[in-house]
Design an enzyme around this catalytic site. Structure first.
Site, PDB file in Angstrom:
ATOM      1  N   ARG A 264     -35.395 -29.349 -34.890  1.00 38.91           N
ATOM      2  CA  ARG A 264     -34.097 -29.313 -35.069  1.00 38.91           C
ATOM      3  C   ARG A 264     -33.273 -28.533 -34.007  1.00 38.91           C
ATOM      4  O   ARG A 264     -34.104 -27.439 -33.387  1.00 38.91           O
ATOM      5  CB  ARG A 264     -33.882 -28.507 -36.352  1.00 38.91           C
TER       6      ARG A 264
ATOM      7  N   ARG B 228     -42.937 -20.583 -42.006  1.00 40.45           N
ATOM      8  CA  ARG B 228     -42.497 -19.559 -43.049  1.00 40.45           C
ATOM      9  C   ARG B 228     -43.572 -19.097 -43.908  1.00 40.45           C
ATOM     10  O   ARG B 228     -43.561 -17.890 -44.189  1.00 40.45           O
ATOM     11  CB  ARG B 228     -41.165 -19.975 -43.686  1.00 40.45           C
TER      12      ARG B 228
ATOM     13  N   GLU C 165     -35.592 -18.158 -47.682  1.00 41.77           N
ATOM     14  CA  GLU C 165     -35.934 -19.407 -48.083  1.00 41.77           C
ATOM     15  C   GLU C 165     -37.149 -19.956 -47.393  1.00 41.77           C
ATOM     16  O   GLU C 165     -37.508 -19.815 -46.278  1.00 41.77           O
ATOM     17  CB  GLU C 165     -34.764 -20.463 -47.719  1.00 41.77           C
TER      18      GLU C 165
END
Length: 430
Positions: free
Chosen positions: A262, A391, A349
């Site tokens: 990304r 993450r 998140e």
């Protein structure tokens, strides 16, 4: 993509859905294009009928020796041919304008999605685990002594620039173990079928999964015209493009561990420290292709699959339903799972599970054949992170840190780490 027939049938409901997204009404503009397109098609069909009738009469006029009528009819045929070509071109132009407009409009939220402007209006629906109490001020992942030798941002910057990381040694092994743990759990316990997909795709795959045209600047495009996937949602979902599946084959539940890319356009200055927001990362993705009547149940199931991974790892989390102002472009309803990060003293998140309804299926013409017979119908597609590997690594390291700079790792990772569950302050696994 939206169905113009649905908008035609109830334009007020369509505009009301857009209003919940904070958008102005669009039905009038869309229906004007639709009316113009249909009028042009009707005119073209009428001109074609006139040309065909005149063509049949040309021979008769020639045979009867009526030269004037023959010339009139021949001229009429030529005029109608030119008129048909002009009308068909107008129809194509108007149809393309309508399709482009429909492709750029976000999905409408389900009725029970909470209204709101941003993340502050999201609604918590589940919370699991209690954040640990530390005798020290918890460090962020990249500050922990045992992590520092295995998380190299300086060398990554030399290789690739900002927002890349080079993992080595024990930290790289923990990262790999987490991905393997996720895949094995999904395939052996959650009923998902493992895939290994390409990370380079064509325009059609990005368009069909609603990443184009709106989000082109958030992905990387090669000189050869291939897109680097932002997630294997693209490849897994688009694998059924153009297919007509048997209803008995639904749901089709898939998972894949891939690199993801990304550009992070528009995120300058956010989460620049550490590896929370990177240009290149790894994710284990979940995708379901299902019957429309069962898509909501499938969303709840997918959410539980992601939550279950965090519970096995002993990581506190909370689950929220995103409000209308925080949902992604293609979603009808989204459940975000946020893991506790002691170093930031907040939840962040780690998974986002969404149902798109038939929004993607309509773009890529993915349908199923009802068991009871009748015309094929569009499937519903869902996607979710299960989980974002980087993450998850951050969460494991921060939640397991100790005052001496070591990290105690979750017992569930033992089979993938050779039973070594401690990262020493020197960065070794023991």
């Amino acid at each position: 993509m939206h169905d113009i027939r649905t908008i035609r049938d109830d334009p007020a409901a369509f505009d009301a859905g857009l209003a919940r997204r904070g958008l102005a009404p669009m039905s009038s503009e869309l229906l004007a294009l639709d009316t113009a397109r249909r009028a042009t098609i009707t005119a073209s069909e009428a001109a074609l009928a006139e040309r065909n009738a005149a063509s049949k009469q040309v021979g008769a006029a020639k045979a009867s020796g009526d030269e004037a009528e023959f010339e009139r009819l021949r001229g009429l045929v030529a005029d109608k041919k030119a008129e048909i070509a002009r009308l068909e071109e107008e129809a194509r132009t108007t149809d393309a304008a309508l399709r482009t407009a429909l492709l750029e409009i976000p999905n409408l939220p389900d009725a029970d999605v909470p209204d709101g402007a941003d993340e502050d209006d999201n609604v918590e629906v589940n919370r699991w685990g209690t954040p640990a109490t530390f005798d020290i001020t918890p460090k962020e992942h990249f500050e922990i002594a045992g992590v520092v030798p295995g998380m190299d941002f300086e060398t990554a910057a030399k290789l690739s620039g900002a927002r890349f990381v080079l993992l080595r040694g024990a930290v790289a092994r923990i990262h790999r173990a987490l991905a393997q743990f996720m895949l094995d759990t999904h395939t052996e316990e959650n009923g998902l079928v493992e895939h290994m997909t390409p990370v380079l795709v064509r325009d059609d795959a990005m368009l069909g999964t609603d990443k184009l045209p709106k989000f082109g600047d958030e992905s990387f495009l090669t000189r050869e015209g291939y897109w680097l996937i932002p997630t294997s949602e693209v490849t897994l979902t688009y694998s059924v493009a153009g297919d007509v599946l048997d209803e008995a084959a639904l749901p089709r539940r898939m998972t894949a561990h891939t690199l993801c890319f990304r550009s992070e356009a528009g995120s300058a200055g956010r989460d620049t420290a550490g590896m929370l927001r990177q240009h290149q990362f790894e994710k284990v993705e979940m995708v379901s292709v299902t019957h429309p009547d069962r898509s909501r149940d499938e969303l709840d199931r997918m959410t539980r699959c992601a939550e279950g991974l965090l519970e096995k790892l002993g990581l506190p989390y909370r689950t929220v339903v995103l409000c209308t102002g925080d949902m992604g472009f293609g979603a009808r309803r989204t459940h975000d799972i946020e893991v506790w990060l002691p170093g930031q003293n907040t939840y962040r998140e780690i998974s986002s599970c969404s149902t798109t309804g038939d929004f993607q299926a309509r773009r890529m013409n993915a349908r199923f054949k009802p068991a009871s017979g009748g015309k094929p119908e569009f499937v519903h597609t869902l996607n979710g992170s299960g989980l974002a590997v980087g993450r998850c690594l951050i969460a494991v390291l921060e939640n397991g840190q100790r005052a001496d700079g070591s990290v105690i790792l979750p017992e569930v990772l033992g089979p993938w780490l050779g039973g070594k569950l401690t990262l020493t302050p020197e960065g070794d696994l023991v």
